[in-house]
Scaffold this motif. Structure first.
Motif, PDB file in Angstrom:
ATOM      1  N   ARG A  74      20.236 -33.070   2.428  1.00  0.00           N
ATOM      2  CA  ARG A  74      20.209 -34.343   1.718  1.00  0.00           C
ATOM      3  C   ARG A  74      19.485 -34.212   0.390  1.00  0.00           C
ATOM      4  N   ALA A  75      19.928 -34.997  -0.580  1.00  0.00           N
ATOM      5  CA  ALA A  75      19.338 -34.935  -1.923  1.00  0.00           C
ATOM      6  C   ALA A  75      17.832 -35.176  -1.880  1.00  0.00           C
ATOM      7  N   GLU A  76      17.407 -36.142  -1.059  1.00  0.00           N
ATOM      8  CA  GLU A  76      15.983 -36.497  -1.015  1.00  0.00           C
ATOM      9  C   GLU A  76      15.125 -35.415  -0.377  1.00  0.00           C
ATOM     10  N   ASP A  77      15.760 -34.445   0.301  1.00  0.00           N
ATOM     11  CA  ASP A  77      15.013 -33.361   0.942  1.00  0.00           C
ATOM     12  C   ASP A  77      14.964 -32.096   0.091  1.00  0.00           C
ATOM     13  N   ARG A  78      15.546 -32.126  -1.099  1.00  0.00           N
ATOM     14  CA  ARG A  78      15.617 -30.914  -1.918  1.00  0.00           C
ATOM     15  C   ARG A  78      14.471 -30.770  -2.913  1.00  0.00           C
ATOM     16  N   ARG A  79      13.681 -31.818  -3.102  1.00  0.00           N
ATOM     17  CA  ARG A  79      12.567 -31.806  -4.056  1.00  0.00           C
ATOM     18  C   ARG A  79      13.059 -31.395  -5.446  1.00  0.00           C
ATOM     19  N   VAL A  80      14.071 -32.118  -5.884  1.00  0.00           N
ATOM     20  CA  VAL A  80      14.670 -31.880  -7.197  1.00  0.00           C
ATOM     21  C   VAL A  80      14.398 -33.080  -8.083  1.00  0.00           C
ATOM     22  N   GLY A  81      13.922 -32.839  -9.299  1.00  0.00           N
ATOM     23  CA  GLY A  81      13.763 -33.891 -10.286  1.00  0.00           C
ATOM     24  C   GLY A  81      14.954 -33.895 -11.231  1.00  0.00           C
ATOM     25  N   PHE A  82      15.445 -35.080 -11.567  1.00  0.00           N
ATOM     26  CA  PHE A  82      16.652 -35.191 -12.388  1.00  0.00           C
ATOM     27  C   PHE A  82      16.321 -35.997 -13.639  1.00  0.00           C
ATOM     28  N   VAL A  83      16.572 -35.415 -14.807  1.00  0.00           N
ATOM     29  CA  VAL A  83      16.399 -36.118 -16.079  1.00  0.00           C
ATOM     30  C   VAL A  83      17.788 -36.387 -16.635  1.00  0.00           C
ATOM     31  N   PHE A  84      18.163 -37.668 -16.673  1.00  0.00           N
ATOM     32  CA  PHE A  84      19.508 -38.051 -17.071  1.00  0.00           C
ATOM     33  C   PHE A  84      19.605 -38.242 -18.582  1.00  0.00           C
ATOM     34  N   GLN A  85      20.822 -38.154 -19.092  1.00  0.00           N
ATOM     35  CA  GLN A  85      21.091 -38.397 -20.500  1.00  0.00           C
ATOM     36  C   GLN A  85      20.742 -39.834 -20.886  1.00  0.00           C
ATOM     37  N   SER A  86      20.958 -40.761 -19.955  1.00  0.00           N
ATOM     38  CA  SER A  86      20.783 -42.194 -20.246  1.00  0.00           C
ATOM     39  C   SER A  86      19.397 -42.725 -19.897  1.00  0.00           C
ATOM     40  N   TYR A  87      18.439 -41.842 -19.569  1.00  0.00           N
ATOM     41  CA  TYR A  87      17.058 -42.183 -19.203  1.00  0.00           C
ATOM     42  C   TYR A  87      16.961 -42.804 -17.810  1.00  0.00           C
ATOM     43  N   ALA A  88      17.826 -43.816 -17.495  1.00  0.00           N
ATOM     44  CA  ALA A  88      17.859 -44.459 -16.175  1.00  0.00           C
ATOM     45  C   ALA A  88      16.485 -44.981 -15.751  1.00  0.00           C
ATOM     46  N   LEU A  89      15.817 -45.718 -16.649  1.00  0.00           N
ATOM     47  CA  LEU A  89      14.509 -46.303 -16.349  1.00  0.00           C
ATOM     48  C   LEU A  89      14.686 -47.750 -15.897  1.00  0.00           C
ATOM     49  N   TRP A  90      13.771 -48.204 -15.038  1.00  0.00           N
ATOM     50  CA  TRP A  90      13.792 -49.604 -14.593  1.00  0.00           C
ATOM     51  C   TRP A  90      13.214 -50.470 -15.702  1.00  0.00           C
ATOM     52  N   PRO A  91      14.001 -51.394 -16.271  1.00  0.00           N
ATOM     53  CA  PRO A  91      13.504 -52.169 -17.419  1.00  0.00           C
ATOM     54  C   PRO A  91      12.381 -53.130 -17.075  1.00  0.00           C
ATOM     55  N   HIS A  92      12.313 -53.599 -15.806  1.00  0.00           N
ATOM     56  CA  HIS A  92      11.296 -54.589 -15.427  1.00  0.00           C
ATOM     57  C   HIS A  92       9.970 -53.945 -15.035  1.00  0.00           C
ATOM     58  N   MET A  93       9.937 -52.602 -14.930  1.00  0.00           N
ATOM     59  CA  MET A  93       8.714 -51.898 -14.551  1.00  0.00           C
ATOM     60  C   MET A  93       8.006 -51.376 -15.794  1.00  0.00           C
ATOM     61  N   THR A  94       6.705 -51.204 -15.682  1.00  0.00           N
ATOM     62  CA  THR A  94       5.955 -50.552 -16.750  1.00  0.00           C
ATOM     63  C   THR A  94       6.264 -49.054 -16.737  1.00  0.00           C
ATOM     64  N   VAL A  95       5.806 -48.385 -17.774  1.00  0.00           N
ATOM     65  CA  VAL A  95       5.967 -46.924 -17.838  1.00  0.00           C
ATOM     66  C   VAL A  95       5.320 -46.271 -16.624  1.00  0.00           C
ATOM     67  N   ALA A  96       4.094 -46.671 -16.301  1.00  0.00           N
ATOM     68  CA  ALA A  96       3.389 -46.081 -15.161  1.00  0.00           C
ATOM     69  C   ALA A  96       4.131 -46.352 -13.857  1.00  0.00           C
ATOM     70  N   GLU A  97       4.668 -47.552 -13.703  1.00  0.00           N
ATOM     71  CA  GLU A  97       5.404 -47.890 -12.479  1.00  0.00           C
ATOM     72  C   GLU A  97       6.698 -47.092 -12.371  1.00  0.00           C
ATOM     73  N   ASN A  98       7.379 -46.877 -13.489  1.00  0.00           N
ATOM     74  CA  ASN A  98       8.580 -46.042 -13.474  1.00  0.00           C
ATOM     75  C   ASN A  98       8.256 -44.624 -13.015  1.00  0.00           C
ATOM     76  N   VAL A  99       7.175 -44.062 -13.558  1.00  0.00           N
ATOM     77  CA  VAL A  99       6.801 -42.692 -13.217  1.00  0.00           C
ATOM     78  C   VAL A  99       6.362 -42.596 -11.755  1.00  0.00           C
ATOM     79  N   ALA A 100       5.696 -43.634 -11.266  1.00  0.00           N
ATOM     80  CA  ALA A 100       5.198 -43.615  -9.888  1.00  0.00           C
ATOM     81  C   ALA A 100       6.280 -43.905  -8.856  1.00  0.00           C
ATOM     82  N   PHE A 101       7.442 -44.366  -9.286  1.00  0.00           N
ATOM     83  CA  PHE A 101       8.469 -44.816  -8.345  1.00  0.00           C
ATOM     84  C   PHE A 101       8.864 -43.746  -7.325  1.00  0.00           C
ATOM     85  N   PRO A 102       9.107 -42.457  -7.701  1.00  0.00           N
ATOM     86  CA  PRO A 102       9.457 -41.461  -6.685  1.00  0.00           C
ATOM     87  C   PRO A 102       8.377 -41.307  -5.618  1.00  0.00           C
ATOM     88  N   ALA A 103       7.107 -41.373  -6.042  1.00  0.00           N
ATOM     89  CA  ALA A 103       6.020 -41.247  -5.080  1.00  0.00           C
ATOM     90  C   ALA A 103       5.958 -42.464  -4.162  1.00  0.00           C
TER      91      ALA A 103
END
Length: 366
Positions: free
Chosen positions: A76-105
């Motif tokens: 499964r993707a979630e078991d591979r410990r892979v980080g993905f940086v997309f061309q489109s950034y794919a950030l949550w607009p309603h979250m702060t920068v810190a909240e976006n970064v903390a989301f995987p954790a």
């Protein structure tokens, strides 16, 4: 860290079209590995297969000896410990920068103090600590891309995948972000797989580059080797500029009509020796000397002169009909006649002559 091993990887879609065709590669632990290729060659499909977002139809993927994909295996993707940086950034607009970064954790179940500390460390790594409380809309494109990179690092990734992350940035921001990616890579040390269609970008970032064409790797090499020792005409013409000329090899020299004998650079493409006799000679612009027509310099007419900020990229034609690429440091205009001499060249096997125009092949084979 992670070493990725790909063997015979293939992907067919339901309509029968084939995106990858028996691809093989080993991406070394801690390496910055760039896949360079034109649109539609299969780059993004490869990344999605490695991330576990799609399933392969043949072949295998393993990380540090652990199977990720293969016959009867799909981790499964979630078991591979892979980080993905997309061309489109794919950030949550309603979250702060810190909240976006903390989301995987947060998704992984870490407690709030732990994920906040992790986000703070990752934001410090990418130089965005002062912007932790901002929303993505308040950041520049380059800053948003750094947030996406920090989020990938916060996912505890052994492997970071980057899908043309600089494609949406202005040209002046790209160089700065390239430096940022390299700095973060040096600090974090995660194995990085980066895909792009931009040759300059690939050359500036990679430890090794894989040139991808039609779902296969046409050549995998360090940037310098790829530029000066292309394995085929297709690779030579895709990476940088240069001219493929009909020649005849005799020992360490190649003889060309009207241009005399040219010393060959040492080595052989992909270990294949180029035999005596007809061959293709690939010459980079840096190997063409310019001067006044006369002893040691054959005449050539300037077909095109393109100004590139202090330099001019030239296309020249000899009386024998051979076309050369060169670089001039002073004023040159189309229609002028210059003298040219070739300092060196790279021999390609005779089968590569199929890429030459028929009349040029005839001159070599005669």
């Amino acid at each position: 860290m992670a070493e990725l091993t790909i063997k015979g990887l293939g992907k067919r879609f339901d309509d029968g079209s084939r995106a990858l065709a028996g691809l093989d590669a080993t991406i070394r632990d801690g390496e910055f590995f760039v896949v360079l290729g034109p649109s539609g060659c299969g780059k993004s499909t490869l990344l999605r297969l490695i991330a576990g977002l799609e399933t392969a139809t043949e072949g295998s993927i393993a990380c540090d000896g652990t199977p990720w994909s293969g016959p009867g295996v799909h981790l499964r993707a979630e078991d591979r410990r892979v980080g993905f940086v997309f061309q489109s950034y794919a950030l949550w607009p309603h979250m702060t920068v810190a909240e976006n970064v903390a989301f995987p954790a947060e998704a992984a179940g870490l407690k709030r103090p732990e994920r906040e500390a992790l986000a703070a460390r990752c934001l410090e790594t990418v130089g965005l600590t002062p912007h932790a409380a901002r929303r993505p809309a308040e950041l520049s494109g380059g800053q948003r891309q750094r947030v996406a990179l920090a989020r990938a690092l916060a996912s505890d990734a052994r492997l970071v995948l980057m899908d043309e992350p600089l494609a949406n940035l202005d040209p002046h921001l790209r160089a700065a972000m390239e430096e940022e990616f390299l700095r973060v890579h040096r600090v974090g040390g995660a194995t990085t797989l980066y895909i792009t269609h931009d040759q300059r970008e690939a050359m500036g970032l990679a430890d090794r580059i894989a040139v991808m064409m039609d779902g296969r790797f046409a050549q995998v090499a360090a940037p310098d080797d790829l530029y000066w020792r292309p394995a085929s005409v297709a690779v030579a013409r895709f990476v940088g500029r240069g001219a493929l000329l009909p020649a005849t090899r005799r020992g360490g020299l190649a003889r060309l009509e009207g241009l005399g004998e040219v010393p060959l650079r040492e080595g052989a493409p992909d270990g294949r020796p180029v035999p005596e006799g007809p061959c293709g000679l690939f010459v980079r612009p840096e190997e063409v000397s310019l001067g006044a027509p006369g002893p040691g310099f054959a005449p050539a007419r300037v077909l095109r002169a393109t100004y590139r900020g202090g330099l001019r990229e030239l296309t020249l034609e000899t009386p024998e009909g051979l076309t050369l690429e060169a670089i001039a440091t002073g004023p040159v205009a189309a229609g002028e006649t210059l003298g040219v001499a070739l300092r060196s060249g790279w021999a390609l096997p005779a089968p590569e002559l199929a890429a030459l125009a028929p009349d040029a092949r005839d001159r070599v084979e005669a």
